[in-house]
Design a protein around this motif. Structure first.
Motif, mmCIF file in Angstrom:
data_model
loop_
_atom_site.group_PDB
_atom_site.id
_atom_site.type_symbol
_atom_site.label_atom_id
_atom_site.label_comp_id
_atom_site.label_asym_id
_atom_site.label_seq_id
_atom_site.Cartn_x
_atom_site.Cartn_y
_atom_site.Cartn_z
ATOM 1 N N ASP A 20 -8.048 -2.036 0.393
ATOM 2 C CA ASP A 20 -7.485 -2.799 1.514
ATOM 3 C C ASP A 20 -8.421 -3.925 1.938
ATOM 4 O O ASP A 20 -7.973 -5.017 2.250
ATOM 5 C CB ASP A 20 -7.235 -1.882 2.720
ATOM 6 N N ALA A 21 -9.700 -3.656 1.934
ATOM 7 C CA ALA A 21 -10.679 -4.636 2.404
ATOM 8 C C ALA A 21 -10.976 -5.718 1.367
ATOM 9 O O ALA A 21 -11.176 -6.884 1.724
ATOM 10 C CB ALA A 21 -11.980 -3.928 2.797
ATOM 11 N N GLU A 22 -10.993 -5.339 0.093
ATOM 12 C CA GLU A 22 -11.471 -6.255 -0.947
ATOM 13 C C GLU A 22 -10.470 -6.524 -2.063
ATOM 14 O O GLU A 22 -10.740 -7.324 -2.939
ATOM 15 C CB GLU A 22 -12.774 -5.713 -1.539
ATOM 16 N N GLY A 23 -9.361 -5.825 -2.058
ATOM 17 C CA GLY A 23 -8.349 -5.995 -3.104
ATOM 18 C C GLY A 23 -8.461 -4.944 -4.187
ATOM 19 O O GLY A 23 -9.563 -4.536 -4.540
ATOM 20 N N ILE A 24 -7.335 -4.535 -4.717
ATOM 21 C CA ILE A 24 -7.321 -3.499 -5.755
ATOM 22 C C ILE A 24 -7.941 -4.008 -7.044
ATOM 23 O O ILE A 24 -8.595 -3.264 -7.766
ATOM 24 C CB ILE A 24 -5.888 -2.955 -5.996
ATOM 25 N N VAL A 25 -7.777 -5.287 -7.338
ATOM 26 C CA VAL A 25 -8.314 -5.844 -8.572
ATOM 27 C C VAL A 25 -9.844 -5.851 -8.551
ATOM 28 O O VAL A 25 -10.496 -5.624 -9.570
ATOM 29 C CB VAL A 25 -7.760 -7.264 -8.825
ATOM 30 N N GLY A 26 -10.420 -6.059 -7.385
ATOM 31 C CA GLY A 26 -11.876 -6.091 -7.263
ATOM 32 C C GLY A 26 -12.528 -4.727 -7.134
ATOM 33 O O GLY A 26 -13.754 -4.629 -7.132
ATOM 34 N N LEU A 27 -11.737 -3.688 -7.044
ATOM 35 C CA LEU A 27 -12.285 -2.338 -6.904
ATOM 36 C C LEU A 27 -13.047 -1.947 -8.161
ATOM 37 O O LEU A 27 -12.533 -2.080 -9.268
ATOM 38 C CB LEU A 27 -11.142 -1.348 -6.653
ATOM 39 N N SER A 28 -14.268 -1.486 -7.978
ATOM 40 C CA SER A 28 -15.061 -1.041 -9.124
ATOM 41 C C SER A 28 -15.683 0.310 -8.814
ATOM 42 O O SER A 28 -15.884 0.673 -7.645
ATOM 43 C CB SER A 28 -16.163 -2.049 -9.456
ATOM 44 N N GLY A 98 -4.246 -3.725 0.026
ATOM 45 C CA GLY A 98 -4.818 -3.225 -1.225
ATOM 46 C C GLY A 98 -4.112 -1.977 -1.714
ATOM 47 O O GLY A 98 -3.859 -1.814 -2.910
ATOM 48 N N ARG A 99 -3.791 -1.097 -0.796
ATOM 49 C CA ARG A 99 -3.058 0.116 -1.170
ATOM 50 C C ARG A 99 -1.668 -0.254 -1.675
ATOM 51 O O ARG A 99 -1.186 0.310 -2.666
ATOM 52 C CB ARG A 99 -2.921 1.051 0.038
ATOM 53 N N TYR A 100 -1.020 -1.181 -0.964
ATOM 54 C CA TYR A 100 0.320 -1.599 -1.393
ATOM 55 C C TYR A 100 0.266 -2.179 -2.801
ATOM 56 O O TYR A 100 1.110 -1.864 -3.641
ATOM 57 C CB TYR A 100 0.922 -2.607 -0.412
ATOM 58 N N ALA A 101 -0.726 -3.000 -3.066
ATOM 59 C CA ALA A 101 -0.869 -3.574 -4.408
ATOM 60 C C ALA A 101 -1.061 -2.475 -5.443
ATOM 61 O O ALA A 101 -0.494 -2.537 -6.537
ATOM 62 C CB ALA A 101 -2.036 -4.559 -4.448
ATOM 63 N N ALA A 102 -1.843 -1.461 -5.106
ATOM 64 C CA ALA A 102 -2.050 -0.358 -6.042
ATOM 65 C C ALA A 102 -0.732 0.344 -6.342
ATOM 66 O O ALA A 102 -0.447 0.701 -7.488
ATOM 67 C CB ALA A 102 -3.058 0.638 -5.475
ATOM 68 N N ALA A 103 0.074 0.526 -5.318
ATOM 69 C CA ALA A 103 1.339 1.234 -5.488
ATOM 70 C C ALA A 103 2.345 0.431 -6.294
ATOM 71 O O ALA A 103 3.224 0.997 -6.943
ATOM 72 C CB ALA A 103 1.936 1.592 -4.132
ATOM 73 N N THR A 104 2.230 -0.873 -6.274
ATOM 74 C CA THR A 104 3.227 -1.705 -6.947
ATOM 75 C C THR A 104 2.741 -2.322 -8.252
ATOM 76 O O THR A 104 3.552 -2.683 -9.097
ATOM 77 C CB THR A 104 3.720 -2.823 -6.007
#
Length: 192
Positions: A20-28, A98-104
């Protein structure tokens, strides 16, 4: 030694907050381990990989969305049901981008029975909302796809800042819902 109180649910929740804070794509995995205050190798005791972590976030989000949409439509039908469902969906996407992006963006792993169960639960909530229009069988499925595609499209464009004109997005969302209601009320006329 494992950090006390750390389990898969805590790891997934922390990853979801980071998304949510940084984006799902940037999650590492490295960023998540640092946030949790653990060594990177310790993270793999809870999730197998970054892809597995994203799948777990997607699963948790879809379960949460299903619950929220189900609560929103309780005691409602037809127009009132789809409006309540859509508002709950949109509010979640705005609050948890970010969570929404992960879900979709993350395709469900249907080899996981949990993903199958959650997908069915989400579909059933949408079907329940649409049954107030007298839709059944294939028409219900087509209408659910129509409504879901429109709702996801609107929310995704909004989330990416795609509605740049100086015109109220809430009014546009209301117009979208009114148009969806009209289409669903005359669904038999919309068949090819």
């Amino acid at each position: 030694m494992a950090k006390k109180g750390l389990n898969k649910a805590v790891v997934v929740d922390c990853a979801a907050r980071l998304a949510d804070a940084e984006g799902i794509v940037g999650l590492s995995m490295a960023r998540l381990a640092k946030t949790l205050g653990i060594a990177l190798p310790s993270l793999y005791a809870h999730v197998r990989s970054l892809e597995n972590l994203r799948q777990e976030i997607s699963l948790a989000v879809n379960a949460e969305l299903s619950r929220l949409m189900g609560e929103a439509i309780q005691g409602r039908s037809g127009r009132n049901a789809i409006f309540a469902l859509a508002r709950a969906y949109r509010a979640y996407a705005v609050t948890h981008p970010g969570r929404y992006a992960a879900a979709t963006l993350i395709a469900p792993d249907f080899s996981d029975p949990r993903a199958v169960e959650v997908a069915k639960a989400c579909a059933n909530v949408v079907y329940d909302a649409l049954r107030g229009y007298g839709l059944e069988g294939d028409d219900l499925t087509h209408a659910a796809r129509f409504f879901r595609a429109g709702l996801h499209g609107f929310v995704s464009i909004e989330g990416q800042g795609g509605f740049g004109l100086d015109l109220g997005v809430d009014a546009s969302f209301g117009s979208f819902l009114a148009a969806a209601d009209r289409a669903l009320n005359s669904w038999e006329l919309a068949r090819p």
